[in-house]
Design an enzyme around this catalytic site. Structure first.
Site, PDB file in Angstrom:
ATOM      1  CG  ASP A   1      -1.814  -1.223   1.269  1.00 52.61           C
ATOM      2  OD1 ASP A   1      -2.260  -1.672   0.203  1.00 52.61           O
ATOM      3  OD2 ASP A   1      -2.016  -1.759   2.383  1.00 52.61           O
ATOM      4  CD  GLU A   2       4.802  -0.357  -0.122  1.00 53.19           C
ATOM      5  OE1 GLU A   2       4.048  -0.698  -1.062  1.00 53.19           O
ATOM      6  OE2 GLU A   2       5.400  -1.163   0.604  1.00 53.19           O
ATOM      7  N   GLY A   3       1.636   2.878  -2.712  1.00 52.35           N
ATOM      8  CA  GLY A   3       1.246   3.721  -3.852  1.00 52.35           C
ATOM      9  C   GLY A   3       1.970   3.312  -5.131  1.00 52.35           C
ATOM     10  CE  LYS A   4       3.535  -2.454  -4.425  1.00 49.80           C
ATOM     11  NZ  LYS A   4       3.040  -2.152  -3.081  1.00 49.80           N
TER      12      LYS A   4
ATOM     13  CB  THR B   1      -5.880   3.314  -5.610  1.00 47.37           C
ATOM     14  OG1 THR B   1      -6.465   2.394  -4.679  1.00 47.37           O
ATOM     15  CG2 THR B   1      -6.882   4.399  -5.952  1.00 47.37           C
TER      16      THR B   1
ATOM     17  CB  THR C   1      -7.378  -1.133  -2.397  1.00 46.88           C
ATOM     18  OG1 THR C   1      -6.581  -0.028  -1.987  1.00 46.88           O
ATOM     19  CG2 THR C   1      -8.014  -0.824  -3.731  1.00 46.88           C
ATOM     20  CB  THR C   2      -7.970  -6.179  -1.393  1.00 48.39           C
ATOM     21  OG1 THR C   2      -7.075  -5.770  -2.420  1.00 48.39           O
ATOM     22  CG2 THR C   2      -8.482  -7.575  -1.692  1.00 48.39           C
ATOM     23  CB  THR C   3     -10.065  -6.619   3.035  1.00 48.44           C
ATOM     24  OG1 THR C   3      -9.102  -5.732   3.623  1.00 48.44           O
ATOM     25  CG2 THR C   3      -9.368  -7.818   2.434  1.00 48.44           C
ATOM     26  N   GLY C   4     -11.228  -3.453   2.476  1.00 49.64           N
ATOM     27  CA  GLY C   4     -11.886  -2.334   3.154  1.00 49.64           C
ATOM     28  C   GLY C   4     -11.488  -2.213   4.624  1.00 49.64           C
TER      29      GLY C   4
ATOM     30  CE  LYS D   1      -2.360   8.131   0.794  1.00 51.19           C
ATOM     31  NZ  LYS D   1      -3.172   7.024   1.320  1.00 51.19           N
TER      32      LYS D   1
HETATM   33  P1  IMP Z   1      -2.461 -12.810   2.093  1.00 52.57           P
HETATM   34  O1  IMP Z   1      -1.548 -12.249   1.056  1.00 52.57           O
HETATM   35  O2  IMP Z   1      -3.914 -12.615   1.769  1.00 52.57           O
HETATM   36  O3  IMP Z   1      -2.119 -14.213   2.460  1.00 52.57           O
HETATM   37  O4  IMP Z   1      -2.240 -11.958   3.441  1.00 52.57           O
HETATM   38  C1  IMP Z   1      -1.048 -12.026   4.197  1.00 52.57           C
HETATM   39  C2  IMP Z   1      -0.725 -10.681   4.796  1.00 52.57           C
HETATM   40  O5  IMP Z   1      -0.325  -9.770   3.782  1.00 52.57           O
HETATM   41  C3  IMP Z   1      -1.898 -10.014   5.503  1.00 52.57           C
HETATM   42  O6  IMP Z   1      -1.413  -9.264   6.595  1.00 52.57           O
HETATM   43  C4  IMP Z   1      -2.450  -9.063   4.453  1.00 52.57           C
HETATM   44  O7  IMP Z   1      -3.147  -7.972   5.012  1.00 52.57           O
HETATM   45  C5  IMP Z   1      -1.161  -8.613   3.788  1.00 52.57           C
HETATM   46  N1  IMP Z   1      -1.355  -8.209   2.393  1.00 52.57           N
HETATM   47  C6  IMP Z   1      -1.532  -9.001   1.324  1.00 52.57           C
HETATM   48  N2  IMP Z   1      -1.625  -8.285   0.200  1.00 52.57           N
HETATM   49  C7  IMP Z   1      -1.477  -7.006   0.553  1.00 52.57           C
HETATM   50  C8  IMP Z   1      -1.441  -5.780  -0.181  1.00 52.57           C
HETATM   51  O8  IMP Z   1      -1.554  -5.737  -1.413  1.00 52.57           O
HETATM   52  N3  IMP Z   1      -1.252  -4.646   0.551  1.00 52.57           N
HETATM   53  C9  IMP Z   1      -1.086  -4.672   1.903  1.00 52.57           C
HETATM   54  N4  IMP Z   1      -1.101  -5.789   2.631  1.00 52.57           N
HETATM   55  C10 IMP Z   1      -1.298  -6.949   1.961  1.00 52.57           C
END
Ligand code: IMP
Length: 419
Positions: free
Chosen positions: A13-16, A42, A307-310, A339
């Site tokens: 979530d750094e803004g890549k 995003t 962005t994915t899980t809210g 940011k």
């Molecule tokens: P998983 O990738 O769904 O197995 O999640 C493992 C860990 O990585 C969890 O803490 C997630 O919240 C985190 N995570 C996975 N993908 C992302 C992402 O794109 N951004 C930030 N955290 C992520």
């Protein structure tokens, strides 16, 4: 011509996505090399705001070939939806290609993810629930299905595999909530396996499945500029992150070779992306986390929700010790700091400078820097920034030891300042 990697230096979530979109016009091939629909990139550009999960953020360059490469895991149903969403909003997607070697996330992977998390209780990782870990585990265990293998298995083959896998999970997690529904659940799983198969066939009929490794290497040999887009971040990289609180892929720059099929010698530029403060979603260590009102303030100002899980992201101060480590692991040649505008209201800004080990564990040391207390949202030149903002950036650069070449002050492409 050489390849450029864009990689996250923090917890994701750094803004890549924003940076890839901004750089995309300079590249002919743009490759997503790891992870799956756990990512949420995003992108805000002249076409509006887009939330991408699997399609590379370079898709807005109609001249570029965009590959979801061999190191990624894919949710075929979601992928078809994402391509339809883009096409529906007028974005050309003909340049998109999916590797036949990428592994397919199937309904039993998502179920296994949920069950495994539930069984960990207080030690849950806080995954995105997208089946990422179980899919990569199958790949490493040589029991997974690549895109090519899943298509070859056919609908009936996948249904049989589904029954076997759901049976295994039922035995392993006997008695857990997820299995109370018994047959209904098995039925639902079969239905979703069939949907996943149909989506793969749709992608295949659209001519989107190919040998992307060969495409990428051919482009490299022909001298085309290539960008390798990392998902997630260094601190949640399987090997170099805060294991076991990590994702299951190699998000670091070295993973760009494994995941794309390009040789290491192709990579000459590694752009590390870091946010001007820190966030983390899910469980795991976060030394600079702010659990007080300042954390809530950062979350609100930075709109820090997954962005994915809210899910609300955990927020904290910039951790230069982590960033230094991440820059080293990735061989970052330059850094883009995103940011910066979010920090504007803070009178004092803290930065973690280093850690020291004592009897109680690792202690994190901070220094305080004056804030600038002036809005800088959307500033477009370095000279327009207040002196305290410039000092903050310069101090981070000094602590990390890698040039911060660009600073972002807002969501759009124009809000990226060259220093
Ligand atoms: P998983 O990738 O769904 O197995 O999640 C493992 C860990 O990585 C969890 O803490 C997630 O919240 C985190 N995570 C996975 N993908 C992302 C992402 O794109 N951004 C930030 N955290 C992520």
């Amino acid at each position: 011509m050489s390849a450029t990697v864009v990689v996250g230096l923090q917890y994701g979530d750094e803004g890549k996505g924003k940076i890839v979109d901004w750089l995309a016009e300079k590249y002919r091939v743009i490759v997503r090399y790891n992870g799956g629909p756990n990512a949420g990139h995003t992108v805000v550009n002249d076409r509006g705001e887009f939330k991408l999960h699997q399609v590379p953020s370079g898709i807005f360059n109609p001249e570029a070939r965009c590959c979801l490469a061999s190191g990624a895991v894919i949710d075929s149903v979601q992928l078809v939806r994402e391509l339809e969403m883009l096409a529906g909003r007028g974005v050309a997607t003909e340049g998109f290609g999916l590797s036949e070697r990428a592994h397919v996330i199937l309904p039993w992977h998502q179920l296994a993810d949920r069950l495994s998390e539930a069984s960990r209780g207080g030690k849950a990782i806080g995954t995105t629930g997208r089946g990422i870990g179980p899919c990569y585990a199958d790949k490493v265990n040589r029991t997974g299905l690549s895109v090519a293998a899943a298509i070859e298995a056919g609908a009936e083959g996948l249904r049989q595999e589904c029954d076997a896998r759901v049976g295994q999970l039922a035995r392993l997690y006997h008695g857990q909530d997820a299995f109370r529904t018994g047959d209904v659940q098995a039925q639902e799983m079969r239905h979703r396996a069939a949907e996943a198969y149909e989506a793969l066939i749709t992608l295949s009929l659209m001519d989107r499945v190919s040998d992307t490794d060969a495409v990428i290497r051919r482009a490299w040999k022909a001298g085309d500029p290539i960008m390798l887009e990392g998902a997630q971040g260094t601190m949640i990289d399987l090997n170099y992150g805060t294991y076991p609180y990590v994702s299951s892929s190699t998000s670091t720059a070295a993973g760009a070779c494994i995941g794309s099929g390009l040789p290491p010698t192709a990579i000459t530029r590694v752009i590390g992306v870091a946010k001007a403060y820190a966030t983390r979603v899910g469980a795991g260590p976060f030394p600079t986390e702010l659990t007080d009102a300042s954390g809530d303030r950062l979350r609100a100002l930075g709109k820090e929700f997954g962005t994915t899980t809210g899910r609300p992201r955990r927020c904290g101060w910039f951790d230069a010790a982590d960033a230094r480590y991440a820059a080293e692991v990735n061989g970052a040649t330059e850094i883009v700091l995103t940011k910066l505008d979010v920090l504007s209201p803070f009178g004092t800004i803290r930065v973690a400078t280093h850690r020291e080990r004592d009897a109680a564990g690792d202690a994190t040391y901070y220094e305080e820097l004056p804030g600038w207390k002036t809005p800088i949202d959307g500033a477009t030149s370095w000279s327009a920034l207040p002196p305290a903002a410039k000092r903050y950036v310069a101090r981070l650069e000094e602590l990390i030891g890698v040039p911060i070449t660009h600073v972002a002050t807002g969501p759009g492409r124009q809000a990226i300042i060259e220093r």
